[in-house]
Design a protein around this motif. Structure first.
Motif, PDB file in Angstrom:
ATOM      1  N   LEU A 102       0.947  -1.161  -0.045  1.00  0.00           N
ATOM      2  CA  LEU A 102      -0.071  -0.031   0.048  1.00  0.00           C
ATOM      3  C   LEU A 102       1.022   1.353  -0.006  1.00  0.00           C
ATOM      4  CD1 LEU A 102      -2.802   1.370   0.012  1.00  0.00           C
ATOM      5  CD2 LEU A 102      -2.588   1.116   2.382  1.00  0.00           C
ATOM      6  N   GLU A 103       1.813   1.224   0.831  1.00  0.00           N
ATOM      7  CA  GLU A 103       2.756   2.381   0.680  1.00  0.00           C
ATOM      8  C   GLU A 103       3.292   2.815  -0.610  1.00  0.00           C
ATOM      9  OE1 GLU A 103       6.205   3.805   4.115  1.00  0.00           O
ATOM     10  OE2 GLU A 103       6.424   1.908   3.393  1.00  0.00           O
ATOM     11  N   LEU A 104       3.845   1.797  -1.282  1.00  0.00           N
ATOM     12  CA  LEU A 104       4.414   1.885  -2.435  1.00  0.00           C
ATOM     13  C   LEU A 104       3.161   2.579  -3.483  1.00  0.00           C
ATOM     14  CD1 LEU A 104       6.602  -0.446  -4.588  1.00  0.00           C
ATOM     15  CD2 LEU A 104       4.443   0.341  -6.016  1.00  0.00           C
ATOM     16  N   ILE A 105       2.078   1.888  -3.377  1.00  0.00           N
ATOM     17  CA  ILE A 105       1.221   2.166  -4.296  1.00  0.00           C
ATOM     18  C   ILE A 105       0.516   3.660  -4.067  1.00  0.00           C
ATOM     19  CG2 ILE A 105      -1.070   1.550  -5.324  1.00  0.00           C
ATOM     20  CD1 ILE A 105      -0.226  -1.090  -5.321  1.00  0.00           C
ATOM     21  N   GLN A 106       0.478   4.165  -2.909  1.00  0.00           N
ATOM     22  CA  GLN A 106       0.243   5.353  -2.542  1.00  0.00           C
ATOM     23  C   GLN A 106       0.895   6.549  -3.239  1.00  0.00           C
ATOM     24  OE1 GLN A 106       0.449   5.690   1.780  1.00  0.00           O
ATOM     25  NE2 GLN A 106      -1.594   5.368   2.327  1.00  0.00           N
ATOM     26  N   ASP A 107       2.072   6.013  -3.282  1.00  0.00           N
ATOM     27  CA  ASP A 107       3.159   7.280  -3.960  1.00  0.00           C
ATOM     28  C   ASP A 107       3.177   6.865  -5.335  1.00  0.00           C
ATOM     29  OD1 ASP A 107       5.442   8.510  -4.797  1.00  0.00           O
ATOM     30  OD2 ASP A 107       6.193   8.766  -2.834  1.00  0.00           O
ATOM     31  N   LYS A 108       2.604   7.822  -6.320  1.00  0.00           N
ATOM     32  CA  LYS A 108       2.736   7.555  -7.780  1.00  0.00           C
ATOM     33  C   LYS A 108       3.877   7.559  -8.452  1.00  0.00           C
ATOM     34  CE  LYS A 108      -2.103   8.714  -9.025  1.00  0.00           C
ATOM     35  NZ  LYS A 108      -2.724   8.625  -7.778  1.00  0.00           N
ATOM     36  N   GLY A 109       4.827   8.323  -7.598  1.00  0.00           N
ATOM     37  CA  GLY A 109       6.174   8.408  -8.041  1.00  0.00           C
ATOM     38  C   GLY A 109       6.861   7.139  -8.014  1.00  0.00           C
ATOM     39  N   LEU A 110       6.748   6.326  -6.528  1.00  0.00           N
ATOM     40  CA  LEU A 110       7.251   5.190  -6.309  1.00  0.00           C
ATOM     41  C   LEU A 110       6.730   4.132  -7.552  1.00  0.00           C
ATOM     42  CD1 LEU A 110       7.385   4.841  -2.386  1.00  0.00           C
ATOM     43  CD2 LEU A 110       9.238   5.482  -3.948  1.00  0.00           C
ATOM     44  N   GLN A 111       5.537   4.228  -7.620  1.00  0.00           N
ATOM     45  CA  GLN A 111       4.799   3.116  -8.655  1.00  0.00           C
ATOM     46  C   GLN A 111       5.694   3.190  -9.839  1.00  0.00           C
ATOM     47  OE1 GLN A 111       0.621   2.769 -10.060  1.00  0.00           O
ATOM     48  NE2 GLN A 111       0.134   3.814  -7.909  1.00  0.00           N
ATOM     49  N   LYS A 112       5.757   4.618 -10.464  1.00  0.00           N
ATOM     50  CA  LYS A 112       6.648   4.874 -11.663  1.00  0.00           C
ATOM     51  C   LYS A 112       7.873   4.057 -11.627  1.00  0.00           C
ATOM     52  CE  LYS A 112       5.220   6.972 -14.954  1.00  0.00           C
ATOM     53  NZ  LYS A 112       4.363   6.688 -15.981  1.00  0.00           N
ATOM     54  N   GLN A 113       8.656   4.318 -10.688  1.00  0.00           N
ATOM     55  CA  GLN A 113       9.916   3.676 -10.165  1.00  0.00           C
ATOM     56  C   GLN A 113       9.983   2.176 -10.500  1.00  0.00           C
ATOM     57  OE1 GLN A 113      11.139   5.897  -6.930  1.00  0.00           O
ATOM     58  NE2 GLN A 113      12.436   7.469  -8.040  1.00  0.00           N
ATOM     59  N   PHE A 114       8.818   1.831  -9.637  1.00  0.00           N
ATOM     60  CA  PHE A 114       8.597   0.169  -9.738  1.00  0.00           C
ATOM     61  C   PHE A 114       8.673  -0.311 -11.380  1.00  0.00           C
ATOM     62  CE2 PHE A 114       5.594  -3.272 -10.028  1.00  0.00           C
ATOM     63  CZ  PHE A 114       5.983  -4.153  -8.935  1.00  0.00           C
ATOM     64  N   TYR A 115       7.703   0.224 -12.104  1.00  0.00           N
ATOM     65  CA  TYR A 115       7.616  -0.214 -13.238  1.00  0.00           C
ATOM     66  C   TYR A 115       8.773  -0.281 -14.055  1.00  0.00           C
ATOM     67  CZ  TYR A 115       2.584   0.850 -12.181  1.00  0.00           C
ATOM     68  OH  TYR A 115       1.229   0.977 -11.492  1.00  0.00           O
ATOM     69  N   GLU A 116       9.529   0.774 -13.907  1.00  0.00           N
ATOM     70  CA  GLU A 116      10.947   0.984 -14.567  1.00  0.00           C
ATOM     71  C   GLU A 116      11.809   0.125 -14.300  1.00  0.00           C
ATOM     72  OE1 GLU A 116      12.969   5.234 -15.745  1.00  0.00           O
ATOM     73  OE2 GLU A 116      13.189   4.609 -13.672  1.00  0.00           O
ATOM     74  N   SER A 117      12.030  -0.130 -12.810  1.00  0.00           N
ATOM     75  CA  SER A 117      12.836  -1.056 -12.280  1.00  0.00           C
ATOM     76  C   SER A 117      12.759  -2.537 -12.914  1.00  0.00           C
ATOM     77  CB  SER A 117      13.179  -0.900 -10.915  1.00  0.00           C
ATOM     78  OG  SER A 117      11.865  -1.520 -10.146  1.00  0.00           O
ATOM     79  N   HIS A 118      11.696  -2.780 -13.363  1.00  0.00           N
ATOM     80  CA  HIS A 118      10.957  -4.055 -13.721  1.00  0.00           C
ATOM     81  C   HIS A 118      10.724  -4.292 -15.077  1.00  0.00           C
ATOM     82  CE1 HIS A 118      11.071  -5.737  -9.496  1.00  0.00           C
ATOM     83  NE2 HIS A 118      10.510  -4.863  -9.050  1.00  0.00           N
ATOM     84  N   GLY A 119      11.047  -3.209 -15.839  1.00  0.00           N
ATOM     85  CA  GLY A 119      10.962  -3.479 -17.317  1.00  0.00           C
ATOM     86  C   GLY A 119       9.524  -3.509 -17.711  1.00  0.00           C
ATOM     87  N   ILE A 120       8.499  -2.988 -17.099  1.00  0.00           N
ATOM     88  CA  ILE A 120       7.171  -2.905 -17.367  1.00  0.00           C
ATOM     89  C   ILE A 120       6.945  -1.679 -17.991  1.00  0.00           C
ATOM     90  CG2 ILE A 120       4.793  -2.803 -16.367  1.00  0.00           C
ATOM     91  CD1 ILE A 120       5.951  -4.512 -14.303  1.00  0.00           C
ATOM     92  N   PRO A 121       6.335  -1.611 -19.350  1.00  0.00           N
ATOM     93  CA  PRO A 121       6.145  -0.518 -19.999  1.00  0.00           C
ATOM     94  C   PRO A 121       5.265   0.547 -19.437  1.00  0.00           C
ATOM     95  CG  PRO A 121       5.149  -2.181 -20.991  1.00  0.00           C
ATOM     96  CD  PRO A 121       5.891  -2.612 -19.937  1.00  0.00           C
ATOM     97  N   THR A 122       5.870   1.950 -19.386  1.00  0.00           N
ATOM     98  CA  THR A 122       5.112   3.013 -18.842  1.00  0.00           C
ATOM     99  C   THR A 122       5.598   4.216 -19.349  1.00  0.00           C
ATOM    100  OG1 THR A 122       4.049   3.984 -16.610  1.00  0.00           O
ATOM    101  CG2 THR A 122       6.446   3.543 -16.821  1.00  0.00           C
ATOM    102  N   SER A 123       4.893   5.375 -19.321  1.00  0.00           N
ATOM    103  CA  SER A 123       5.085   6.631 -20.207  1.00  0.00           C
ATOM    104  C   SER A 123       6.365   6.995 -19.504  1.00  0.00           C
ATOM    105  CB  SER A 123       4.297   7.435 -20.207  1.00  0.00           C
ATOM    106  OG  SER A 123       3.664   7.685 -18.937  1.00  0.00           O
ATOM    107  N   PRO A 124       7.610   7.894 -20.174  1.00  0.00           N
ATOM    108  CA  PRO A 124       8.562   8.513 -19.514  1.00  0.00           C
ATOM    109  C   PRO A 124       8.018   9.507 -18.525  1.00  0.00           C
ATOM    110  CG  PRO A 124       9.007   8.177 -21.898  1.00  0.00           C
ATOM    111  CD  PRO A 124       7.289   7.674 -21.705  1.00  0.00           C
ATOM    112  N   PHE A 125       8.871   9.666 -17.422  1.00  0.00           N
ATOM    113  CA  PHE A 125       8.517  10.410 -16.604  1.00  0.00           C
ATOM    114  C   PHE A 125       9.819  11.257 -15.751  1.00  0.00           C
ATOM    115  CE2 PHE A 125       9.603   6.480 -14.494  1.00  0.00           C
ATOM    116  CZ  PHE A 125       9.873   6.739 -13.296  1.00  0.00           C
ATOM    117  N   LYS A 126       9.525  12.319 -15.063  1.00  0.00           N
ATOM    118  CA  LYS A 126      10.504  12.807 -14.289  1.00  0.00           C
ATOM    119  C   LYS A 126       9.652  13.224 -12.810  1.00  0.00           C
ATOM    120  CE  LYS A 126      13.375  15.129 -17.304  1.00  0.00           C
ATOM    121  NZ  LYS A 126      13.928  16.541 -17.898  1.00  0.00           N
ATOM    122  N   LEU A 127      10.515  13.246 -11.593  1.00  0.00           N
ATOM    123  CA  LEU A 127       9.932  13.456 -10.227  1.00  0.00           C
ATOM    124  C   LEU A 127      10.148  14.620  -9.969  1.00  0.00           C
ATOM    125  CD1 LEU A 127      10.398  10.056  -8.532  1.00  0.00           C
ATOM    126  CD2 LEU A 127       8.394  10.655  -9.827  1.00  0.00           C
TER     127      LEU A 127
END
Length: 384
Positions: A102-127
């Protein structure tokens, strides 16, 4: 496999909105004792919960004291005091999904980093820490329009999101820590709901297609089956299953995707709970998302996710220009249409675009369901 002890199992649900209410309706079939925590004494779930506890889901004390009353604790909203959940977990309370997830998903920035670190396609982003730093990068030409700003925490149902198409939209920037992502050229928006229990069993629901109301920024229609290709559907289901496995999660996870104009499947965001994009499952799928959530957090065998009939779901929203005690129009006329299933959430006060209920329309063909859903949409109005 754990036994379901219906005579004394106490299930706690943090927040008592419509999702909590529909979860309690399923729990009642198994004679589970339900507790709900909500600050609103008129919340939809109160009328059917075994026990209502008044309290704030963001208050450490409220969440902690509530958690000590129950055997299993779950939630229908992401905005929950994490420190209280962690304390409860350390003291042996079963909290599902896990507070760390829940803590990870509460933070959309951590969500995006999770996708990026596991090679799951998501749109490019900056925090970014603040809107001022975003403005600086726009002025320096390091960010280019169009772009989307999402607050890292607290956003839901379209809130906490700003779309900036050009410099005229500059004043729309929201204050607070956020992420900026490239605006995806969207062809379709889809969702996959996936469940996993402690035994590691995983079940995915069929892909649903979401059509949005541009004014409310909420789902207008939900279509199942979707009109996407078999390959795109398989990709989305594979990604959803992979995400819940990577999280080692017990519970229900809703994963929302974009399909861009090139046909690529891109993860947008996820929610660790029952979801608006799964309401059709109550009538159109053998196992509803609410029953599946209970099965997953209690480590019971997961139910079939096979569809019964094509379906279209529409949200019943408060009409623009009306606020006050609720009055429904068009319910009787809608119920006269074959295959129409109406769910009213029991909210006493309507507001513009507030979710007041939903309607699922079942039919032998998707075309027929869509036609009937459009009739219902024109018939039902929520006024005051």
């Amino acid at each position: 496999m754990e036994k379901l002890v219906t005579s004394n199992l106490k299930l706690g649900i943090i927040a008592g909105g419509q999702l909590g209410k529909m979860l309690i309706q399923e729990a009642g079939k198994w004679n589970i004792i339900t507790y709900v925590l909500d600050n609103d004494e008129n919340c939809p779930a109160r009328s059917i919960a075994s026990h209502y506890i008044k309290g704030d889901n963001l208050s450490f004390e409220s969440v902690y004291e509530f958690g000590k009353m129950v055997d299993v604790l779950t939630f229908e909203i992401e905005n929950v005091n994490i420190e209280a959940l962690k304390r409860l977990k350390a003291e042996g309370v079963r909290i599902l999904p896990d507070p760390d997830i829940l803590e990870l998903i509460q933070d959309k920035g951590l969500q995006k980093q999770f996708y990026e670190s596991h090679g799951i396609p998501t749109s490019p982003f900056k925090l970014y820490d603040s809107e001022s730093s975003i403005k600086e990068d726009i002025e320096k030409g390091q960010l280019n329009y169009p772009l989307v700003q999402k607050l890292r925490k607290g956003g839901y149902d379209g809130r906490g999101v700003a779309v900036l198409n050009n410099s005229d939209d500059f004043p729309k920037l929201l204050p607070g820590a956020s992420l900026i992502e490239e605006k995806v050229e969207i062809a379709k928006e889809i969702s996959v709901i996936v469940a996993r229990n402690k035994s590691g069993e995983v079940k995915c629901y069929p892909v649903v297609e979401m059509l949005f109301d541009p004014a409310a920024n909420l789902v207008d229609k939900l279509i199942c089956p979707s009109s996407i290709s078999v390959e795109q559907s398989e990709k989305a289901i594979t990604f959803a299953g992979r995400i819940i496995e990577l999280l080692d999660m017990e519970g229900l996870l809703a994963v929302e995707f974009f399909i861009d104009t090139k046909g690529e499947v891109i993860v947008n965001e996820m929610a660790p709970r029952t979801h608006n994009s799964g309401h059709h499952t109550i009538e159109s799928i053998i196992t509803s998302q609410f029953e599946q959530h209970l099965r997953s957090i209690l480590n019971l065998p997961l139910g079939s996710t096979n569809p019964k009939l094509p379906s279209v779901m529409i949200n019943i929203l408060g009409a623009e220009g009306f606020e006050g005690p609720v009055i429904y129009e068009g319910l009787t006329e809608s119920m006269a249409i074959e295959g129409v299933k109406i769910h009213l959430y029991g909210k006493k006060i309507t507001k513009p675009y507030r979710k007041m209920g939903h309607v699922t329309v079942l039919s032998s063909t998707l075309e027929s369901a869509l036609n009937k859903a459009e009739k219902v949409k024109q018939l039902i109005k929520v006024k005051s």
